[in-house]
Design a protein around this motif. Structure first.
Motif, mmCIF file in Angstrom:
data_model
loop_
_atom_site.group_PDB
_atom_site.id
_atom_site.type_symbol
_atom_site.label_atom_id
_atom_site.label_comp_id
_atom_site.label_asym_id
_atom_site.label_seq_id
_atom_site.Cartn_x
_atom_site.Cartn_y
_atom_site.Cartn_z
ATOM 1 N N ASP A 1 0.815 -1.215 0.000
ATOM 2 C CA ASP A 1 0.000 0.000 0.000
ATOM 3 C C ASP A 1 0.850 1.268 0.000
ATOM 4 N N ALA A 2 0.208 2.315 -0.508
ATOM 5 C CA ALA A 2 0.891 3.615 -0.550
ATOM 6 C C ALA A 2 0.429 4.440 0.642
ATOM 7 N N GLU A 3 1.014 4.179 1.817
ATOM 8 C CA GLU A 3 0.425 4.839 2.977
ATOM 9 C C GLU A 3 1.407 5.167 4.097
ATOM 10 N N ALA A 4 2.671 5.117 3.837
ATOM 11 C CA ALA A 4 3.596 5.333 4.964
ATOM 12 C C ALA A 4 4.107 6.773 5.039
ATOM 13 N N SER A 5 3.281 7.746 4.627
ATOM 14 C CA SER A 5 3.796 9.115 4.548
ATOM 15 C C SER A 5 4.133 9.695 5.918
ATOM 16 N N TYR A 6 3.677 9.016 7.002
ATOM 17 C CA TYR A 6 4.070 9.477 8.344
ATOM 18 C C TYR A 6 5.589 9.442 8.507
ATOM 19 N N LEU A 7 6.266 8.644 7.642
ATOM 20 C CA LEU A 7 7.726 8.584 7.745
ATOM 21 C C LEU A 7 8.385 9.929 7.410
ATOM 22 N N LEU A 8 7.609 10.809 6.774
ATOM 23 C CA LEU A 8 8.159 12.142 6.482
ATOM 24 C C LEU A 8 8.214 13.000 7.745
ATOM 25 N N ARG A 9 7.479 12.596 8.773
ATOM 26 C CA ARG A 9 7.502 13.239 10.096
ATOM 27 C C ARG A 9 7.172 14.730 10.051
ATOM 28 N N THR A 10 6.297 15.122 9.143
ATOM 29 C CA THR A 10 5.995 16.557 9.051
ATOM 30 C C THR A 10 5.102 17.032 10.195
ATOM 31 N N GLU B 1 5.603 16.311 13.354
ATOM 32 C CA GLU B 1 6.292 16.305 14.650
ATOM 33 C C GLU B 1 6.803 17.689 15.002
ATOM 34 N N PRO B 2 6.274 18.310 16.062
ATOM 35 C CA PRO B 2 6.813 19.611 16.452
ATOM 36 C C PRO B 2 8.264 19.443 16.913
ATOM 37 N N PRO B 3 9.156 20.395 16.738
ATOM 38 C CA PRO B 3 8.904 21.719 16.188
ATOM 39 C C PRO B 3 9.156 21.796 14.694
ATOM 40 N N PHE B 4 9.013 20.657 14.018
ATOM 41 C CA PHE B 4 9.468 20.641 12.635
ATOM 42 C C PHE B 4 8.329 20.774 11.629
ATOM 43 N N VAL B 5 7.226 21.386 12.031
ATOM 44 C CA VAL B 5 6.091 21.508 11.122
ATOM 45 C C VAL B 5 6.416 22.570 10.074
ATOM 46 N N PRO B 6 6.300 22.241 8.799
ATOM 47 C CA PRO B 6 6.812 23.162 7.788
ATOM 48 C C PRO B 6 6.040 24.468 7.602
ATOM 49 N N GLY B 7 4.803 24.381 7.141
ATOM 50 C CA GLY B 7 4.128 25.595 6.702
ATOM 51 C C GLY B 7 3.601 26.441 7.832
ATOM 52 N N ARG B 8 3.056 25.772 8.859
ATOM 53 C CA ARG B 8 2.299 26.491 9.873
ATOM 54 C C ARG B 8 3.183 27.265 10.840
ATOM 55 N N ASN B 9 4.431 26.969 10.860
ATOM 56 C CA ASN B 9 5.256 27.506 11.921
ATOM 57 C C ASN B 9 6.592 27.946 11.351
ATOM 58 N N ASN B 10 6.714 29.189 10.998
ATOM 59 C CA ASN B 10 7.945 29.662 10.378
ATOM 60 C C ASN B 10 9.088 29.795 11.391
ATOM 61 N N SER C 1 14.945 24.128 11.300
ATOM 62 C CA SER C 1 14.958 22.770 11.851
ATOM 63 C C SER C 1 14.190 21.826 10.945
ATOM 64 N N PHE C 2 13.087 22.333 10.391
ATOM 65 C CA PHE C 2 12.328 21.489 9.466
ATOM 66 C C PHE C 2 13.189 21.113 8.263
ATOM 67 N N TYR C 3 13.776 22.135 7.647
ATOM 68 C CA TYR C 3 14.596 21.855 6.459
ATOM 69 C C TYR C 3 15.734 20.890 6.777
ATOM 70 N N ASP C 4 16.289 21.059 7.969
ATOM 71 C CA ASP C 4 17.501 20.315 8.289
ATOM 72 C C ASP C 4 17.250 18.841 8.607
ATOM 73 N N CYS C 5 15.975 18.493 8.779
ATOM 74 C CA CYS C 5 15.758 17.061 9.028
ATOM 75 C C CYS C 5 14.771 16.427 8.053
ATOM 76 N N PHE C 6 14.147 17.217 7.183
ATOM 77 C CA PHE C 6 13.187 16.647 6.242
ATOM 78 C C PHE C 6 13.924 15.773 5.217
ATOM 79 N N PRO C 7 13.373 14.583 4.915
ATOM 80 C CA PRO C 7 14.030 13.718 3.921
ATOM 81 C C PRO C 7 13.715 14.171 2.495
ATOM 82 N N PHE C 8 14.527 15.023 1.950
ATOM 83 C CA PHE C 8 14.268 15.593 0.624
ATOM 84 C C PHE C 8 14.609 14.598 -0.484
#
Ligand code: GLA
Length: 734
Positions: free
Chosen positions: A42-51, A53-62, A67-74
């Motif tokens: 299944d195509a469903e493991a997107s939680y592995l992107l950990r978006t 998990e505070p404090p690494f939430v991308p859009g809502r919290n500038n 920290s978000f950029y530095d740990c996001f799996p690009f």
């Protein structure tokens, strides 16, 4: 198989046993790497992107954007915006800024695989693969980046490359552009690479991966003897038969970097691309830059499975031309036989004796042109030396043909000797920096192949010789690495393009050559095996593995090479003793058996070797004819490694229908009172029964066993008296 799951915003790429998943997240459209590993339903493991998990939430919290950029799996990381790990791309804009950031724009999914302009790449039709193209953009730079992924249906391979397009109105510079990256969780990996030197190429190296950056690279203008464009991360307990491996191999023949970076958050960034040092490519408005391709293999079944995936891919989807599935003529090369001291008579004497023994092609190596009587002159003067070759080249070729043999010839087209007519006429054709005398290597310079007139000269020089006689094989050599990077033909702000333009020109030259001479057998070479890479295999089906022809040194060289490349690609010859590279004496029989694992040929003066050796040649020729189909087309397995046990080496090839196998066992050092060695045969059909016979020792009785027994209980290797002994074991279905 490639599919986009719209609700989940997930791309799922499947090969027979693996899955690779990419997710698009947030309104910014970050493209993240979700998963690569065993096949998922299944195509469903997107939680592995950990978006989430505070404090690494991308859009809502500038506030914690860095920290978000530095740990996001690009999927394709950019630099200068807060991801402090190493990026895949660097640009310099007209404003002098050097940051970039990519957001998803669109994607396409289609059957088949597009060609990469100007570059070698794997190919496949619609039935065998599907391709995903993700387009993203950095609007501040005016840059579009296309990420290309192809998932194969017939082997566990995913290929990647990147195309950068300047969408703005002005130019910008690309100072780094990698081809592929995988960001994943650290799992206490080992890193496996291939290291070497002249005459000692591609030895397997395995070490623990620690925190920080670890890489291998070449900055020598070619893939090199020293490091190889290959990197693999494995579990600590990965063996030949078990365990996980993430591997990357670069379809490129120039500067490269293959890198693993373990970050503070215990993630690993595995990346590969053109070496950024010395690289700076100007992209005018509307222009694009295509990176070379990376081949990625994942397996949880150890090195044998990884090797099979690479071999199957390269045999079916990279190597071209009529020799790809054909036995190559057994050649005899005069390099170690005569070096520069030869003439028509000597060559014909060798050919006559060789043809009587069953050898099928004479290859005339270095020294047939210009004033070339040593390695200090005449490269570039591709005119036949008629005082050596009395009656000319065509006469020699015709005489060789009359003996029933084919004829092949050596060139080193990319080079220019300071002592050559070509250099005297065009000193500016050599790569050099104004005001500095370039460094010589083997007393030669490198031609500036970024210049059109130089490429045209080189092409005509080679092609006109090939047109002048019935020449059926070319050994294309390259005997020095690049230095003093400067081109008299490139503008100051394009000097950083020379390394890559050089490689593109080599590809263009070889592409043209095999188009004009479609029946030509092209063997690449570079001071032995310094340009043994998938890029060159796209043009010629075989590459000279190493100038070290000693059967024992070859064990490690061929083991490392065969870790990735099919046996059909490895140029391997029987040469004279004491060996010219290291002075070792080995039995002629062992030299033959080790060379059988490659293209097979001879590199000696057959009129001068001991009688007993010469008498063995017809039986070696017969063995080649009997087993080459199996060696070329069969599946390769590594059974034991002299590189780790320091006693014996053992490998095997098995036909795809599992009816026939050939095991090669080399006893490097005999040991007194050493218990008999037991080897476990691999890849057989457990339910079939096989006859086991000893090809080069009829005194050992044949046996009959089931595949099950041979694979689980194994075979006992009888004691052999002396060092450097080899045994060839034929295992055929009853
Ligand atoms: C290189 C090659 C050799 C031979 C010589 C000729 O070293 O690897 O096989 O062709 O050049 O100069």
């Amino acid at each position: 198989m490639v599919k986009y799951y719209e609700d989940e915003r997930i791309f799922k790429l499947d090969t027979p046993n693996t899955t690779y998943m990419i997710g698009i997240v947030d309104e910014e459209g970050f493209i993240g790497h979700i998963y690569y590993g065993r096949k998922l339903k299944d195509a469903e493991a997107s939680y592995l992107l950990r978006t989430g998990e505070p404090p690494f939430v991308p859009g809502r919290n500038n506030r914690e954007r860095c920290s978000f950029y530095d740990c996001f799996p690009f999927e394709y990381p950019t630099g200068g915006v807060g991801d402090y790990r190493e990026s895949c791309i660097s640009v310099k804009t007209q404003g002098g800024h050097m940051t970039s950031m990519l957001s998803y724009v669109s994607h396409e999914i289609f059957g088949g695989k597009p060609e990469l302009e100007g570059l070698p790449a794997t190919f496949a039709d619609e039935a065998d693969c599907m391709t995903l193209r993700i387009t993203c953009e950095d609007r501040a730079v005016g840059m579009r980046v296309e990420l290309l992924y192809t998932a194969f249906n017939d082997t566990d391979v995913i290929t990647r490359s990147t195309r950068v397009i300047n969408m703005g109105s002005g130019s910008f510079y690309l100072t780094k552009v990698f081809s592929a990256c995988i960001d994943m969780d650290n799992r206490d990996f080992d890193m496996v690479t291939l290291h070497g030197s002249w005459a000692r190429e591609r030895h397997i190296q395995r070490k623990s991966l620690g925190y920080g950056i670890q890489n291998v690279s070449s900055f020598r203008g070619e893939s090199s003897h020293q490091d190889h464009p290959f990197i693999a991360l494995t579990d600590k307990n990965t063996t030949q038969e078990n365990g996980e491996i993430y591997a990357m191999n670069f379809v490129y023949s120039g500067n490269f970097r293959a890198q693993a970076e373990v970050s503070q958050f215990d993630s690993v960034r595995l990346s590969m691309g053109i070496h950024p040092e010395g690289f700076c490519w100007k992209l005018e408005s509307g222009e694009c830059f295509q990176t070379p391709e990376v081949v990625m293999v994942y397996t949880d079944k150890g090195f044998d499975a990884m090797t099979l995936s690479f071999h199957r891919l390269y045999k079916k989807h990279l190597i071209r031309g009529e020799y790809r599935n054909k036995k190559r003529p057994i050649l005899i090369n005069n390099w170690e036989a005569t070096y520069f001291d030869f003439d028509t008579q000597k060559l014909l004497a060798i050919a006559k004796e060789a043809s009587a023994l069953g050898i099928e092609m004479l290859v005339m190596d270095d020294g047939w042109f210009g004033n070339r009587n040593s390695d200090n002159c005449a490269l570039g003067d591709w005119v036949v030396n008629e005082s050596k070759l009395k009656g000319g080249l065509k006469y020699l070729v015709d005489e060789v043909n009359k003996l029933g043999m084919k004829f092949g010839i050596w060139f080193e087209p990319e080079m220019i000797s300071p002592d050559s007519d070509l250099y005297r006429a065009h000193p500016d054709w050599a790569i050099a920096v104004p005001g500095r005398t370039p460094a010589q290597s083997r007393q030669q310079y490198v031609l500036d192949l970024s210049r059109r007139e130089v490429v045209e000269y080189v092409y005509e020089a080679v092609a006109s010789v090939l047109r002048s006689a019935n020449i059926e094989y070319v050994k294309w050599d390259m005997n020095r690495q690049l230095s003093d990077i400067g081109s008299a033909g490139l503008a100051p702000d394009r000097q950083g393009e020379l390394y890559h333009r050089y490689v593109l020109a080599v590809y263009e030259l070889q592409g043209r050559l095999i188009k004009e001479f479609p029946h030509l057998l092209l063997e690449n070479c570079s001071g032995g095996g310094a340009r043994f890479d998938p890029g060159m295999l796209y043009f010629g089906p075989q590459i000279w593995c190493s100038d070290d022809t000693d059967a024992i040194e070859r064990l490690e060289i061929q083991e490392g090479t065969a870790l990735i490349y099919p046996l059909s690609t490895m140029g391997a010859h029987v040469s004279d003793c004491p060996n010219h590279a290291i002075g070792r004496n080995t039995p002629f029989e062992t030299r033959g058996i080790v060379a059988l694992a490659g293209t097979f040929g001879y590199e000696l003066d057959v009129t001068k070797i001991p009688d007993a050796d010469r008498k063995m040649i017809p039986s070696q020729v017969a063995m080649y004819h009997k087993y080459n189909d199996l060696v070329r087309e069969g599946d390769y397995y590594r059974i034991a490694s002299y590189s780790s046990n320091r006693s014996y080496d053992c490998w095997e090839v098995v036909s795809c229908d599992r009816t026939h196998a050939l095991v090669t066992y080399v006893q490097v050092l005999n040991r007194p009172n050493f218990k008999s060695r037991r080897i476990l045969v691999k890849g057989l059909d457990a339910d079939k029964r096989y006859t086991v016979s000893y090809v080069n020792n009829k005194d050992i009785e044949k046996t009959s066993c089931s595949g099950d027994t041979l694979m689980k209980a194994g075979l006992l290797i009888p004691n052999m008296w002396g060092d450097f002994k080899a045994l060839l074991i034929d295992i055929e279905e009853n």
